[in-house]
Design a protein around this motif. Structure first.
Motif, mmCIF file in Angstrom:
data_model
loop_
_atom_site.group_PDB
_atom_site.id
_atom_site.type_symbol
_atom_site.label_atom_id
_atom_site.label_comp_id
_atom_site.label_asym_id
_atom_site.label_seq_id
_atom_site.Cartn_x
_atom_site.Cartn_y
_atom_site.Cartn_z
ATOM 1 N N VAL A 1 -27.494 -42.121 21.368
ATOM 2 C CA VAL A 1 -26.812 -41.399 22.558
ATOM 3 C C VAL A 1 -25.183 -41.650 22.633
ATOM 4 C CG1 VAL A 1 -28.936 -41.814 23.988
ATOM 5 C CG2 VAL A 1 -27.513 -43.559 24.031
ATOM 6 N N VAL A 2 -24.859 -42.281 21.965
ATOM 7 C CA VAL A 2 -23.351 -42.526 21.911
ATOM 8 C C VAL A 2 -22.756 -41.161 21.603
ATOM 9 C CG1 VAL A 2 -21.538 -43.436 20.567
ATOM 10 C CG2 VAL A 2 -23.502 -44.799 20.801
ATOM 11 N N PRO A 3 -21.733 -40.868 22.490
ATOM 12 C CA PRO A 3 -21.233 -39.674 22.560
ATOM 13 C C PRO A 3 -20.292 -39.590 21.192
ATOM 14 C CG PRO A 3 -19.986 -41.053 24.126
ATOM 15 C CD PRO A 3 -21.368 -41.668 23.750
ATOM 16 N N LEU B 1 -29.853 -46.426 20.904
ATOM 17 C CA LEU B 1 -28.412 -46.540 21.373
ATOM 18 C C LEU B 1 -27.400 -45.798 20.797
ATOM 19 C CD1 LEU B 1 -27.996 -50.417 22.313
ATOM 20 C CD2 LEU B 1 -28.007 -48.340 23.980
ATOM 21 N N LEU B 2 -27.510 -45.777 19.299
ATOM 22 C CA LEU B 2 -26.794 -45.110 18.563
ATOM 23 C C LEU B 2 -26.883 -43.583 18.454
ATOM 24 C CD1 LEU B 2 -26.274 -47.692 15.559
ATOM 25 C CD2 LEU B 2 -24.927 -47.072 17.186
#
Lengths: 279, 305
Positions: B29-31, B26-27
């Motif tokens: 793919v965070v923009p 998740l972290l």
């Protein structure tokens, strides 16, 4: 079944009052543009930080915006995030839970093991992480809360389906050669509607509360969206001198959650009498 | 019992693995990365910094070394607090959060159980109605609202207690009450419901018939069995209290893990976010395991399953 339940719930005064309150709040939120004398973004620097008075019923914030109007518009976000998230979780939960319960066997134990694992995650933290990815608007918070919220519903539905599966009327339907899909949707699901409605009623306030927590600590909705949680967050910064800024969003949220909880208690007694043990 | 225990441990490890994987990917793919915040760093320096933290390696390699680190409780260096390890930060802040959580849980139990017993015993009297109304209210109160009201009156208006920080015992009263309100209400409701059921059961009638004193009937015979659902509630409660701490720590400016989590998310301090999430997850599954064990001890009927 519903007629009888209606009779029972009519006797339960707190839940009737709660239902009325929630109905009024919802109507006010829908009709917000008609009721509010000010828009929620209208700034008026000369009237900033006024204590509640006749023009500004709940006072004004540091930018001179009318708090009453902002709470009214905030209700739209808070209530709809709560409602749609609960419905969404329930929808996924019904599909997942009824497959697990009805198919049974290895499929069931696999699906439930997965659910156990997801259930053990710290949900509020996972919500925060998901929101970093999907964005911090109403849609993002809806998806993030829904993603962690469905597990409980799935377990409930599975348990109910397991019970119903053993009933005679289901066996009769099966011996008549009905397709599993039809048995599930026409015979089993209508019969577990009671507990499902009850859990929906408790799910809505939980999601409203979760959203307001996140927004309060500044990890939830971002401007321009304003929910009751973001209003409380704004109020928090100045509340030592202007306590009404946090008092009004807080009290409105409190009344809403209280009403949902009383309504849920009443509905549970009426629709799902065996489960009085669950809290 | 052993099989049960081994199976639980397996679930715990699987849960933590899933949690670690979710957090990690998740972290990623965070923009927006951790080092392109305010002012853009020159490309060379940025490359150097990323090399230092291993961000230039292929994803699967980062993932591997991250998992290997976790298994040794090593979460790597913090991105934001230069020169400090995530493990260090957690060791500094975790005791504070634990202390707050334990006090609140203690308060919830010593308030909730007696209130529940009392209202079950006085069922359908005004004592019952008013305490159950209070309990529903306690469940419905947002904790920041409770905190704000308590601070306003006790700290600002009457000047009795400090409004923030976490040093001497006077600092700990308001946060404990704020966090404990909701669990206390939940416990009271559940105790009442469970006691109402067991008070009507045969073994309680037998005890009464034998002439056991009323106090002993309630406390020794009825209450013991009613505690089972209460103990099962402690698992979800631990979860609530753990995540509840981060609102309370924000309100009272307590230097606990929750407060660091909020800062870490806003700062995109990935290792710290992952570390705190893993510790929270670890404590949560351990709490659930303890609850399962306690459950087996209190109620011999569940031991063989």
């Amino acid at each position: 079944m519903f007629l009888e339940s209606w009779k029972r719930i009519k006797k339960h005064k707190p839940s009737l009052v709660s239902f009325a309150i929630l109905l009024i709040f919802t109507l006010m939120a829908v009709a917000a543009p008609l009721i509010a004398q000010f828009s929620y973004f209208e700034q008026n620097a000369e009237h900033a930080l006024q204590f509640p008075n006749q023009t500004y019923w709940f006072g004004t914030d540091s930018l001179g915006r009318d708090l009453f109007s902002r709470i009214l518009y905030g209700a739209r976000i808070s209530l709809s995030v709560g409602f749609f998230t609960a419905v969404f979780s329930l929808f996924i939960g019904i599909i997942y839970g009824s497959i697990a319960g009805y198919v049974g066997g290895r499929v069931d134990s696999f699906l439930m093991r997965v659910a156990d694992i997801l259930n053990a995650l710290p949900s509020l933290l996972v919500t925060v992480l998901l929101m970093l990815v999907v964005g911090r608007g109403p849609l993002g918070i809806f998806l993030a809360l829904g993603f962690v919220g469905w597990v409980g519903e799935a377990r409930l539905v599975r348990g109910q389906v397991l019970q119903m599966k053993e009933m005679l009327f289901v066996e009769a339907a099966r011996s008549l050669g009905l397709k599993p899909f039809r048995i599930l949707f026409q015979h089993i699901l209508p019969n577990i509607l009671g507990p499902v409605i009850v859990s929906l009623t408790f799910g809505i306030p939980q999601n409203i509360m979760a959203e307001s927590f996140l927004s309060f600590v500044g990890l939830g909705l971002e401007p321009p969206y304003a929910s009751w949680g973001t209003l409380a967050n704004e109020g928090w910064r100045a509340y030592r001198t202007y306590p009404y800024l946090i008092f009004f969003p807080g009290i409105v949220l409190f009344i809403t959650i209280l009403a949902f909880n009383f309504l849920g208690d009443g509905l549970r007694d009426a629709l799902d009498p065996q489960s009085s043990k669950r809290v | 019992m052993l099989v049960f225990f081994v199976r639980k441990c397996f679930t715990i490890i699987a849960t933590l693995f899933v949690l670690a994987t979710i957090t990690f990917f998740l972290l990623r793919v965070v923009p927006g990365g951790p080092f392109d915040s305010d002012k853009a760093l020159p490309p060379d320096i940025k490359a150097n910094v990323e090399a230092k933290f291993g961000l230039n390696k292929p994803l699967w390699e980062q993932y591997g070394s991250y998992l290997w680190g976790i298994s040794r409780f090593d979460f790597g260096p913090s991105f934001k607090y230069m020169g400090r390890n995530v493990t260090e930060i957690i060791l500094d802040t975790l005791p504070t959060s634990m202390e707050l959580g334990v006090y609140s849980l203690f308060l919830a139990v010593i308030l909730g159980i007696p209130i529940g017993v009392l209202s079950a015993y006085k069922q359908n009297t005004w004592v019952d109605f008013s305490s159950m109304f209070l309990a529903v209210a306690g469940i419905s109160l947002p904790s920041y609202f409770v905190g704000a009201i308590l601070i306003y009156f006790f700290a600002l208006h009457w000047n009795l207690l400090p409004p923030a920080l976490w040093e001497e015992w006077v600092h700990k009263i308001l946060p404990t009450i704020t966090l404990g309100t909701r669990p206390a209400s939940l416990i009271a409701r559940l105790t009442r419901a469970a006691l109402l059921e067991s008070i009507r059961s045969d073994y309680v009638r037998t005890a009464r018939a034998k002439g056991v004193s009323e106090f002993k009937v309630v406390v020794k015979h009825a209450l013991r069995n009613s505690l089972i659902p209460v103990v099962t509630l402690l698992g979800p409660l631990a979860a609530f209290i753990l995540t509840g701490t981060f609102v309370i720590e924000y309100i009272f400016a307590i230097p606990g893990m929750g407060k660091y989590f909020i800062d870490a998310v806003t700062n995109r301090d990935y290792p710290l976010v992952m570390g705190v999430t893993m510790i929270f997850g670890f404590m949560l599954v351990t709490a659930n395991l303890l609850v399962d064990i306690a459950y087996a001890i209190i109620d011999p009927r569940v031991r063989i399953r």
